[in-house]
Design a protein around this motif. Structure first.
Motif, PDB file in Angstrom:
ATOM      1  N   VAL A   1       0.877  -1.178   0.017  1.00  0.00           N
ATOM      2  CA  VAL A   1       0.041   0.081  -0.070  1.00  0.00           C
ATOM      3  C   VAL A   1       0.749   1.220  -0.041  1.00  0.00           C
ATOM      4  CG1 VAL A   1      -1.841   1.468   1.338  1.00  0.00           C
ATOM      5  CG2 VAL A   1      -1.757  -1.288   1.143  1.00  0.00           C
ATOM      6  N   ILE A   2       1.925   1.151   0.738  1.00  0.00           N
ATOM      7  CA  ILE A   2       2.873   2.361   0.867  1.00  0.00           C
ATOM      8  C   ILE A   2       4.463   1.725   0.609  1.00  0.00           C
ATOM      9  CG2 ILE A   2       1.586   3.787   2.145  1.00  0.00           C
ATOM     10  CD1 ILE A   2       3.192   3.204   4.760  1.00  0.00           C
ATOM     11  N   GLU A   3       5.051   2.657   0.272  1.00  0.00           N
ATOM     12  CA  GLU A   3       6.786   2.169   0.238  1.00  0.00           C
ATOM     13  C   GLU A   3       7.386   2.931   1.415  1.00  0.00           C
ATOM     14  OE1 GLU A   3       8.388   2.476  -3.688  1.00  0.00           O
ATOM     15  OE2 GLU A   3       6.752   1.347  -4.622  1.00  0.00           O
ATOM     16  N   ARG A   4       8.516   2.269   1.491  1.00  0.00           N
ATOM     17  CA  ARG A   4       9.436   3.113   2.599  1.00  0.00           C
ATOM     18  C   ARG A   4      10.074   4.380   1.902  1.00  0.00           C
ATOM     19  NH1 ARG A   4      13.778  -0.451   3.056  1.00  0.00           N
ATOM     20  NH2 ARG A   4      15.034   0.969   1.642  1.00  0.00           N
ATOM     21  N   GLY A   5       9.819   5.344   2.780  1.00  0.00           N
ATOM     22  CA  GLY A   5      10.212   6.822   2.236  1.00  0.00           C
ATOM     23  C   GLY A   5      10.202   7.881   3.498  1.00  0.00           C
ATOM     24  N   ASN A   6       9.969   8.884   3.065  1.00  0.00           N
ATOM     25  CA  ASN A   6       9.603  10.184   3.845  1.00  0.00           C
ATOM     26  C   ASN A   6       8.394   9.639   4.971  1.00  0.00           C
ATOM     27  OD1 ASN A   6      11.948  11.569   3.058  1.00  0.00           O
ATOM     28  ND2 ASN A   6      10.845  12.800   1.544  1.00  0.00           N
ATOM     29  N   LEU A   7       7.325   9.407   4.240  1.00  0.00           N
ATOM     30  CA  LEU A   7       6.142   9.052   5.268  1.00  0.00           C
ATOM     31  C   LEU A   7       6.289   8.197   6.394  1.00  0.00           C
ATOM     32  CD1 LEU A   7       3.039   9.717   5.791  1.00  0.00           C
ATOM     33  CD2 LEU A   7       2.487   7.754   4.038  1.00  0.00           C
TER      34      LEU A   7
ATOM     35  N   ALA B   1      15.585  -7.554  -1.778  1.00  0.00           N
ATOM     36  CA  ALA B   1      16.072  -6.204  -2.330  1.00  0.00           C
ATOM     37  C   ALA B   1      14.738  -5.730  -3.162  1.00  0.00           C
ATOM     38  CB  ALA B   1      17.194  -6.356  -3.423  1.00  0.00           C
ATOM     39  N   SER B   2      14.064  -6.652  -3.433  1.00  0.00           N
ATOM     40  CA  SER B   2      13.064  -6.194  -4.448  1.00  0.00           C
ATOM     41  C   SER B   2      11.474  -6.359  -3.610  1.00  0.00           C
ATOM     42  CB  SER B   2      12.734  -7.018  -5.646  1.00  0.00           C
ATOM     43  OG  SER B   2      12.536  -8.466  -5.208  1.00  0.00           O
ATOM     44  N   SER B   3      11.307  -6.977  -2.804  1.00  0.00           N
ATOM     45  CA  SER B   3      10.346  -7.411  -2.080  1.00  0.00           C
ATOM     46  C   SER B   3       9.944  -6.810  -0.514  1.00  0.00           C
ATOM     47  CB  SER B   3       9.585  -8.759  -2.062  1.00  0.00           C
ATOM     48  OG  SER B   3      10.737  -9.330  -1.176  1.00  0.00           O
ATOM     49  N   GLU B   4      10.951  -6.497   0.034  1.00  0.00           N
ATOM     50  CA  GLU B   4      10.777  -5.962   1.629  1.00  0.00           C
ATOM     51  C   GLU B   4      11.151  -4.541   1.910  1.00  0.00           C
ATOM     52  OE1 GLU B   4       9.705  -6.083   4.832  1.00  0.00           O
ATOM     53  OE2 GLU B   4       9.647  -8.074   4.165  1.00  0.00           O
ATOM     54  N   GLY B   5      10.005  -3.944   2.532  1.00  0.00           N
ATOM     55  CA  GLY B   5      10.546  -2.515   2.787  1.00  0.00           C
ATOM     56  C   GLY B   5      10.906  -2.306   4.126  1.00  0.00           C
ATOM     57  N   LEU B   6      10.684  -3.023   5.001  1.00  0.00           N
ATOM     58  CA  LEU B   6      10.974  -3.040   6.233  1.00  0.00           C
ATOM     59  C   LEU B   6      12.428  -3.229   6.706  1.00  0.00           C
ATOM     60  CD1 LEU B   6       7.828  -4.652   8.164  1.00  0.00           C
ATOM     61  CD2 LEU B   6       8.286  -2.055   7.624  1.00  0.00           C
TER      62      LEU B   6
END
Length: 178
Positions: free
Chosen positions: A52-58, A128-133
């Motif tokens: 739903v969201i990606e790692r970033g500023n938010l 590298a491609s699937s994990e945001g945490l």
């Protein structure tokens, strides 16, 4: 892992002739802060995992809010050594996450050693491609020894996780023995 720490704390407490009925959490100050912080982590975890969201500023702002809430909670309970140990673990984890772009660096070698992945190449390709945490540790990782780099059974944990676990166990044992 933290549930296992609580159970180990209870077992040690019983071995030391402690009584579970003596555990009194009513003295904990600001429990709503810890609940709010872990709620933020739970929500972020699910939103990122579901794409739903990606790692970033938010997510960075939410992580910062989460860690501030937890540190305020620790500060309010600072007279209890167990909370100080937990706080140290949280600070170590926060350092690893914030210094590395908002993701916990994970050792691919530790993932293979724990059995979580079949090979280092597999870890690098899939995470590298699937994990945001989490982020795979590499030569650019800052303070890699603070990341998830300790294979423990079927898990990979951090130095911070060890301090958090020791603090939880210490709290349970102390309460059972009073």
């Amino acid at each position: 892992m933290f549930l296992a720490s609580l159970i180990i704390g209870l077992i040690i407490g019983f071995i030391l002739k402690g009584d579970i009925r003596k555990i009194d959490v009513s003295n904990i100050k600001g429990p709503y802060l810890a609940i709010a912080a872990f709620s933020i982590e739970f929500i972020l975890f699910n939103l990122i995992r579901r794409g739903v969201i990606e790692r970033g500023n938010l997510t960075y702002i939410f992580y910062l809010t989460q860690y501030l809430l937890i540190l305020i909670f620790i500060y309010l309970n600072r007279k209890d050594y167990a909370f100080l140990v937990i706080g140290l673990g949280i600070i170590l984890n926060a350092l690893a996450i914030f210094l590395n772009g908002g993701a916990m660096p994970v050792s691919p070698e530790a993932m293979v050693k724990s059995g979580m992945a079949p090979s280092i190449e597999y870890v690098k390709e899939t995470m590298a491609s699937s994990e945001g945490l989490y982020a795979v540790q590499n030569s650019k990782t800052i303070l890699p020894f603070l990341g998830d780099c300790i294979a423990l059974g079927r898990y990979v944990i951090s130095v911070g996780d060890i301090f958090i676990s020791l603090g939880l166990m210490g709290y349970v044992i102390k309460e059972m023995k009073k």
